[in-house]
Write a protein that holds these residues in place. Structure first.
Motif, PDB file in Angstrom:
ATOM      1  N   MET A   1      -0.159   3.556  -9.949  1.00  0.00           N
ATOM      2  CA  MET A   1       0.211   2.181  -9.820  1.00  0.00           C
ATOM      3  C   MET A   1      -0.357   1.295  -8.848  1.00  0.00           C
ATOM      4  N   THR A   2      -1.052   1.948  -7.855  1.00  0.00           N
ATOM      5  CA  THR A   2      -1.970   1.133  -6.884  1.00  0.00           C
ATOM      6  C   THR A   2      -2.938   0.375  -7.555  1.00  0.00           C
ATOM      7  N   GLY A   3      -3.370   0.853  -8.639  1.00  0.00           N
ATOM      8  CA  GLY A   3      -4.604   0.012  -9.213  1.00  0.00           C
ATOM      9  C   GLY A   3      -4.093  -1.445  -9.502  1.00  0.00           C
ATOM     10  N   THR A   4      -2.680  -1.707  -9.731  1.00  0.00           N
ATOM     11  CA  THR A   4      -2.472  -3.042  -9.980  1.00  0.00           C
ATOM     12  C   THR A   4      -2.146  -3.831  -8.381  1.00  0.00           C
ATOM     13  N   ARG A   5      -2.445  -3.236  -7.441  1.00  0.00           N
ATOM     14  CA  ARG A   5      -2.149  -4.000  -6.284  1.00  0.00           C
ATOM     15  C   ARG A   5      -3.523  -4.604  -6.081  1.00  0.00           C
ATOM     16  N   LYS A   6      -3.652  -5.915  -5.990  1.00  0.00           N
ATOM     17  CA  LYS A   6      -4.884  -6.690  -5.938  1.00  0.00           C
ATOM     18  C   LYS A   6      -5.509  -6.354  -4.482  1.00  0.00           C
ATOM     19  N   ILE A   7      -4.768  -6.205  -3.473  1.00  0.00           N
ATOM     20  CA  ILE A   7      -5.423  -6.049  -2.329  1.00  0.00           C
ATOM     21  C   ILE A   7      -6.077  -4.579  -2.360  1.00  0.00           C
ATOM     22  N   VAL A   8      -5.644  -3.587  -2.877  1.00  0.00           N
ATOM     23  CA  VAL A   8      -6.287  -2.311  -3.092  1.00  0.00           C
ATOM     24  C   VAL A   8      -7.401  -2.561  -3.924  1.00  0.00           C
ATOM     25  N   GLU A   9      -7.390  -3.258  -4.873  1.00  0.00           N
ATOM     26  CA  GLU A   9      -8.688  -3.658  -5.566  1.00  0.00           C
ATOM     27  C   GLU A   9      -9.702  -4.188  -4.576  1.00  0.00           C
ATOM     28  N   VAL A  10      -9.448  -5.100  -3.879  1.00  0.00           N
ATOM     29  CA  VAL A  10     -10.406  -5.627  -3.114  1.00  0.00           C
ATOM     30  C   VAL A  10     -10.858  -4.763  -2.196  1.00  0.00           C
ATOM     31  N   LEU A  11     -10.076  -4.083  -1.531  1.00  0.00           N
ATOM     32  CA  LEU A  11     -10.499  -2.678  -0.535  1.00  0.00           C
ATOM     33  C   LEU A  11     -11.294  -1.884  -1.367  1.00  0.00           C
ATOM     34  N   ASN A  12     -11.421  -1.756  -2.644  1.00  0.00           N
ATOM     35  CA  ASN A  12     -12.325  -0.994  -3.474  1.00  0.00           C
ATOM     36  C   ASN A  12     -13.480  -1.933  -3.697  1.00  0.00           C
ATOM     37  N   GLY A  13     -13.814  -2.701  -3.269  1.00  0.00           N
ATOM     38  CA  GLY A  13     -14.797  -3.736  -3.375  1.00  0.00           C
ATOM     39  C   GLY A  13     -14.996  -4.681  -4.657  1.00  0.00           C
ATOM     40  N   LYS A  14     -13.753  -4.796  -5.225  1.00  0.00           N
ATOM     41  CA  LYS A  14     -13.680  -5.596  -6.276  1.00  0.00           C
ATOM     42  C   LYS A  14     -13.479  -7.248  -5.794  1.00  0.00           C
ATOM     43  N   THR A  15     -14.103  -8.105  -6.728  1.00  0.00           N
ATOM     44  CA  THR A  15     -13.725  -9.653  -6.310  1.00  0.00           C
ATOM     45  C   THR A  15     -12.779  -9.990  -7.133  1.00  0.00           C
ATOM     46  N   ILE A  16     -11.811 -10.612  -6.606  1.00  0.00           N
ATOM     47  CA  ILE A  16     -10.568 -11.273  -7.453  1.00  0.00           C
ATOM     48  C   ILE A  16     -10.381 -12.652  -7.227  1.00  0.00           C
ATOM     49  N   SER A  17     -10.188 -13.438  -8.028  1.00  0.00           N
ATOM     50  CA  SER A  17     -10.079 -15.001  -7.820  1.00  0.00           C
ATOM     51  C   SER A  17      -8.865 -15.361  -8.526  1.00  0.00           C
ATOM     52  N   PRO A  18      -8.191 -16.116  -7.847  1.00  0.00           N
ATOM     53  CA  PRO A  18      -7.958 -16.436  -6.482  1.00  0.00           C
ATOM     54  C   PRO A  18      -7.814 -15.176  -5.725  1.00  0.00           C
ATOM     55  N   PRO A  19      -8.179 -14.912  -4.437  1.00  0.00           N
ATOM     56  CA  PRO A  19      -8.205 -13.911  -3.802  1.00  0.00           C
ATOM     57  C   PRO A  19      -6.857 -13.539  -3.204  1.00  0.00           C
ATOM     58  N   PRO A  20      -6.212 -12.268  -3.018  1.00  0.00           N
ATOM     59  CA  PRO A  20      -5.216 -11.751  -2.587  1.00  0.00           C
ATOM     60  C   PRO A  20      -4.878 -12.205  -1.194  1.00  0.00           C
ATOM     61  N   LEU A  21      -3.676 -12.511  -0.586  1.00  0.00           N
ATOM     62  CA  LEU A  21      -3.468 -12.777   0.716  1.00  0.00           C
ATOM     63  C   LEU A  21      -2.277 -12.162   1.357  1.00  0.00           C
ATOM     64  N   TRP A  22      -2.502 -12.167   2.662  1.00  0.00           N
ATOM     65  CA  TRP A  22      -1.011 -11.584   3.480  1.00  0.00           C
ATOM     66  C   TRP A  22      -1.660 -12.545   4.710  1.00  0.00           C
ATOM     67  N   LEU A  23      -0.774 -12.582   5.703  1.00  0.00           N
ATOM     68  CA  LEU A  23      -0.819 -13.193   6.902  1.00  0.00           C
ATOM     69  C   LEU A  23      -0.668 -12.170   8.121  1.00  0.00           C
ATOM     70  N   MET A  24      -1.392 -11.963   9.232  1.00  0.00           N
ATOM     71  CA  MET A  24      -0.942 -11.255  10.375  1.00  0.00           C
ATOM     72  C   MET A  24       0.167 -12.051  10.820  1.00  0.00           C
ATOM     73  N   ARG A  25       1.027 -11.114  11.389  1.00  0.00           N
ATOM     74  CA  ARG A  25       2.454 -11.621  12.083  1.00  0.00           C
ATOM     75  C   ARG A  25       3.295 -12.617  11.187  1.00  0.00           C
ATOM     76  N   GLN A  26       2.919 -11.982   9.807  1.00  0.00           N
ATOM     77  CA  GLN A  26       3.898 -12.861   8.511  1.00  0.00           C
ATOM     78  C   GLN A  26       5.350 -12.629   8.887  1.00  0.00           C
ATOM     79  N   ALA A  27       5.800 -11.745   9.488  1.00  0.00           N
ATOM     80  CA  ALA A  27       7.245 -11.291   9.646  1.00  0.00           C
ATOM     81  C   ALA A  27       7.425 -11.548  11.303  1.00  0.00           C
ATOM     82  N   GLY A  28       7.820 -12.578  11.652  1.00  0.00           N
ATOM     83  CA  GLY A  28       7.992 -13.133  12.859  1.00  0.00           C
ATOM     84  C   GLY A  28       8.884 -14.279  13.260  1.00  0.00           C
TER      85      GLY A  28
END
Ligand SMILES: O=C(O)CCc1c2[nH]c(c1CC(=O)O)Cc1[nH]c(c(CC(=O)O)c1CCC(=O)O)Cc1[nH]c(c(CC(=O)O)c1CCC(=O)O)Cc1[nH]c(c(CCC(=O)O)c1CC(=O)O)C2
Length: 342
Positions: A1-28
């Motif tokens: 299932m991790t294959g469909t996680r965009k951030i894992v794809e990018v960490l494997n070197g794939k270009t995804i557009s628009p890019p996946p996103l998260w924010l440091m301290r997003q829970a705060g």
């Protein structure tokens, strides 16, 4: 299932557009729902060590913004806390620790940490079960240099002078401290990965105060040791390394540490970021104050990053944690713009 996680794809070197996103301290603290849960949880560390509350606050920004990753709600200072440094977070004055004396360093090596950190690992396990399948789960730790700056000084400092001084005066003892922190942190990251984290981030938030030789010895070498120790046990581990303020030293940072992706702060020119992206995934690097400012400042900052880095492996993020003053409506606007939903 991790294959469909965009951030894992990018960490494997794939270009995804628009890019996946998260924010440091997003829970705060910028979220009212965080402040409500925080008020119920007791101390800040009580919140970090309560799986019920830590799961709740981790999920809050996912419910609001459907970020492509959740980051475990914990803190980089749980490792010193596990090492009996009596970590306390006083309201508004930041963390306080019992300052480390030189003869207390070597005994740290034989101190177990994972019993103390077991509630955090339970939080990871529950999060993986409760998160949407497409949402990646990130674990993290502080880098040895950054964690050491709090342990030596006993609190946050403007430029980590007490630790820079100690490292010059007691290089052998300091190297031993970094080694011990690397070993404990690697053990902690492996437990997070085993409990369900898709990837982990190593925060070297105070790397920017180091000179050339010190950056190599105190930032690169200990992070490489964490990466090697983690990969020796979990060869497929995906690791993001974030050395805030490292500037030109980032040119060799990916190769020097062995990290899959490197986090960039907002002082990194986009031309350099594009160069670094040729060697693999990058993450960042919007100035968090643009999220506070909103409007044109926010939109122009996002557009510049997408123009420069959107055609390569990119995880969109801020260049450091979101600040308590940020307006949640500006975060919603950021998400819409990054995803091309404006
Ligand atoms: O000023 C200092 O040196 C101490 C900073 C400090 C720390 N924890 C802290 C504080 C007080 C504060 O933030 O006001 C205390 C702290 N840590 C955290 C929070 C929540 C919030 O930001 O409102 C808070 C504020 C707690 C509260 O008052 O309710 C949680 C936290 N720390 C951290 C993370 C990982 C991440 O950044 O996403 C996370 C999880 C965020 C999430 O789940 O979305 C990591 C962390 N903690 C810490 C650092 C050192 C550098 C830095 O602060 O930026 C770093 C690394 C970093 O963010 O660059 C130490």
């Amino acid at each position: 299932m991790t294959g469909t996680r965009k951030i894992v794809e990018v960490l494997n070197g794939k270009t995804i557009s628009p890019p996946p996103l998260w924010l440091m301290r997003q829970a705060g603290r910028y979220l009212p729902e965080y402040r409500q849960t925080r008020a119920k949880a007791g101390s800040f560390l009580d919140l970090c060590y309560s799986p019920d509350h830590a799961v709740e606050v981790t999920l809050q920004p996912i419910r609001r913004y459907a970020f492509d990753a959740a980051i475990l709600f914990s803190d980089i200072l749980v490792i010193p806390d596990a090492l009996k440094r009596e970590v306390r977070f006083d309201e508004g004055t930041g963390p306080r620790l019992r300052p480390l004396e030189i003869d207390e360093i070597r005994p740290l090596a034989s101190m177990p940490v994972m019993d103390h950190l077991s509630p955090v690992i339970e939080t990871v396990r529950r999060l993986r079960r409760e998160l949407p399948q497409e949402t990646a789960l990130l674990g993290f730790c502080g880098a040895p240099w950054t964690v050491a700056t709090y342990m030596i000084a006993g609190h946050g400092t403007p430029d980590q002078a007490p630790t820079r001084f100690f490292a010059y005066k007691e290089p052998k003892a300091f190297a031993a401290l970094l080694d011990i922190l690397a070993e404990k942190s690697a053990e902690y990251l492996v437990a997070q990965l085993d409990a369900g984290a898709d990837a982990v981030q190593i925060f070297d938030s105070w790397a920017g105060v180091l000179g050339e030789a010190e950056f190599a010895a105190y930032a690169v070498k200990p992070v490489r040791r964490i990466v090697d120790l983690v990969r020796a046990q979990r060869p497929q581990a995906k690791i993001i390394a974030f050395a805030k303020g490292a500037g030109l030293f980032l040119k060799d940072y990916r190769q020097g540490t062995g990290a899959d992706a490197i986090g960039l702060d907002w002082t990194i020119p986009l031309s350099l970021a594009a160069e670094l992206q040729k060697d693999g995934p990058v993450q960042g690097n919007l100035d968090p104050q643009r999220v506070v400012a909103g409007g044109a400042a926010l939109n122009e900052g996002i557009d510049a990053i997408l123009d420069a880095l959107g055609n390569g492996p990119l995880i969109f993020n801020l260049g450091h944690g979101i600040t308590p003053q940020a307006d949640p409506a500006n975060v919603a606007a950021l998400v819409r713009r990054v995803r091309g939903q404006v």
